[in-house]
Design an enzyme around this catalytic site. Structure first.
Site, PDB file in Angstrom:
ATOM      1  CB  THR A 182      -8.474   4.476  10.364  1.00  0.00           C
ATOM      2  OG1 THR A 182      -7.516   5.251   9.635  1.00  0.00           O
ATOM      3  CG2 THR A 182      -8.730   5.128  11.708  1.00  0.00           C
ATOM      4  CB  SER A 209     -11.770   4.009   8.315  1.00  0.00           C
ATOM      5  OG  SER A 209     -10.900   2.920   8.200  1.00  0.00           O
ATOM      6  CG  HIS A 242      -5.356   7.976   3.853  1.00  0.00           C
ATOM      7  ND1 HIS A 242      -4.913   8.753   2.828  1.00  0.00           N
ATOM      8  CD2 HIS A 242      -5.423   6.710   3.368  1.00  0.00           C
ATOM      9  CE1 HIS A 242      -4.700   8.008   1.756  1.00  0.00           C
ATOM     10  NE2 HIS A 242      -5.001   6.757   2.055  1.00  0.00           N
ATOM     11  N   GLY A 243      -7.877   8.313   7.672  1.00  0.00           N
ATOM     12  CA  GLY A 243      -8.032   8.594   9.106  1.00  0.00           C
ATOM     13  C   GLY A 243      -9.485   8.601   9.526  1.00  0.00           C
ATOM     14  CG  HIS A 265      -6.445   5.035  -1.191  1.00  0.00           C
ATOM     15  ND1 HIS A 265      -5.256   4.687  -0.601  1.00  0.00           N
ATOM     16  CD2 HIS A 265      -6.438   4.459  -2.414  1.00  0.00           C
ATOM     17  CE1 HIS A 265      -4.553   3.944  -1.436  1.00  0.00           C
ATOM     18  NE2 HIS A 265      -5.249   3.793  -2.551  1.00  0.00           N
ATOM     19  N   GLY A 266      -9.160   5.637   2.073  1.00  0.00           N
ATOM     20  CA  GLY A 266      -9.867   6.305   3.173  1.00  0.00           C
ATOM     21  C   GLY A 266     -11.232   5.704   3.425  1.00  0.00           C
ATOM     22  CG  ASP A 286      -2.004   1.013   1.217  1.00  0.00           C
ATOM     23  OD1 ASP A 286      -2.381   1.431   0.114  1.00  0.00           O
ATOM     24  OD2 ASP A 286      -2.491   1.376   2.303  1.00  0.00           O
ATOM     25  CG  HIS A 287      -0.427   4.862   0.354  1.00  0.00           C
ATOM     26  ND1 HIS A 287      -0.872   5.849  -0.498  1.00  0.00           N
ATOM     27  CD2 HIS A 287      -1.507   4.518   1.102  1.00  0.00           C
ATOM     28  CE1 HIS A 287      -2.158   6.091  -0.283  1.00  0.00           C
ATOM     29  NE2 HIS A 287      -2.570   5.281   0.683  1.00  0.00           N
TER      30      HIS A 287
HETATM   31  P1  13P Z   1      -8.332   4.633   6.301  1.00  0.00           P
HETATM   32  O1  13P Z   1      -7.204   4.502   7.279  1.00  0.00           O
HETATM   33  O2  13P Z   1      -8.994   5.956   6.361  1.00  0.00           O
HETATM   34  O3  13P Z   1      -9.279   3.499   6.384  1.00  0.00           O
HETATM   35  O4  13P Z   1      -7.661   4.575   4.827  1.00  0.00           O
HETATM   36  C1  13P Z   1      -7.089   3.390   4.411  1.00  0.00           C
HETATM   37  C2  13P Z   1      -6.330   3.552   3.162  1.00  0.00           C
HETATM   38  O5  13P Z   1      -6.760   4.218   2.242  1.00  0.00           O
HETATM   39  C3  13P Z   1      -5.061   2.838   3.070  1.00  0.00           C
HETATM   40  O6  13P Z   1      -4.373   3.147   1.925  1.00  0.00           O
END
Ligand code: 13P
Length: 279
Positions: A228, A206, A174-175, A203-204, A81-82
């Site tokens: 997250t 959560s 993210h977060g 992405h993101g 990831d990333h």
């Molecule tokens: P969250 O931590 O907001 O769930 O995002 C996860 C993510 O996009 C990992 O690349």
């Protein structure tokens, strides 16, 4: 069943759903996600932040993920990831990853294309699919969001890089959100159309309201990242269980409830993105 990114995303494309991609941090989070995937007969992606590959943890965690993937009766992909540069990509490949993300989203457009293309060439040689990112998905603590992904740019990016999947900026971060995000669903549809139905990545994941996630999947999102809330599921359970013990608690026994908590959490997300019963 240990599979690569191309195969697992093809399954999602054919079935019109998304693969849940859970970030895992240790053996227990990995076990929780796999248990949920097995129970719901769902393909899943286990992904790892590049930070872990820089530390010793990645050296130990990678064989755990691969063992889990090989033992599982459902398709499992092991994804970086990333990945920030070719260095981390190379190490992830050496550790056995079957999916690679090269995140050049903070680079100028042409440099992002060039960096991503180089990684695609290497990974093609190994049969490993690559996820690129266009439109930088930041964090919930950023003052503002970057410009959302432009469909015409996405078309050029996909054509010039040959990526298997594209992460796009359509309203997530993210977060843990301070207020629930509102996604640009029409933009997801437009990017899909412009890119000849390339697998798009959210992405993101959560804390995105369920209805928004479902609409995003219906519009063409094929991979939903969740990190997250895996941490919260695991850590909240540990926090509840920690009492001042007057005797030693065997750590493997102590970990059973946090593993179960991650599993229960993963079950809800697998169903949310429609991956249940698809293995
Ligand atoms: P969250 O931590 O907001 O769930 O995002 C996860 C993510 O996009 C990992 O690349």
């Amino acid at each position: 069943m240990f599979v690569n990114l191309k195969k697992i995303l093809n399954m999602a494309e054919e079935g019109n759903y998304a693969i849940p991609a859970f970030n895992v941090y240790n053996m227990e989070t990995c076990m929780g996600v796999i248990a949920a995937a097995e129970e719901l007969k769902a393909p899943v992606i286990l992904q790892v932040y590049p930070r872990l590959f820089k530390e010793e943890a990645g050296y130990y965690l990678s064989p755990v993920i691969i063992a889990a993937a090989k033992k599982a009766s459902v398709p499992v992909c092991f994804h970086l990831d990333h990945g920030p540069s070719e260095l981390e990509v190379t190490r992830a490949l050496r550790y056995g990853a079957t999916g690679i993300m090269l995140d050049g989203s903070a680079l100028p457009f042409k440099e992002n294309i060039a960096a991503t293309r180089r990684v695609v060439e290497t990974c093609d040689y190994l049969g490993v699919g690559v996820e690129g990112e266009l439109g930088h998905v930041g964090t919930v603590n950023d003052d503002s969001m970057d410009e959302f992904t432009v469909p015409e740019d996405a078309k050029e990016f996909v054509e010039k890089t040959g990526v298997t999947a594209l992460a796009v900026l359509v309203g997530t971060a993210h977060g843990r959100y301070k207020k629930p995000p509102k996604l640009d669903i029409e933009r997801i549809k437009d990017i899909r159309k412009a890119t000849n139905n390339t697998a798009l990545v959210l992405h993101g994941g959560s804390g995105v309201p369920d209805a928004e996630t479902k609409a995003a999947v219906a519009a063409g999102i094929r991979k939903v990242n969740i990190a997250t809330d895996v941490c919260y599921a695991y850590l909240d359970c540990i926090a509840e269980d920690i009492v001042k013990p007057d005797r030693a608690i065997a750590v493997d026994n102590f970990m059973k409830r946090p593993i179960e908590a991650v599993k229960e959490f993963a079950l809800t997300k697998i169903e949310l993105v429609g991956a249940n019963g698809k293995a």
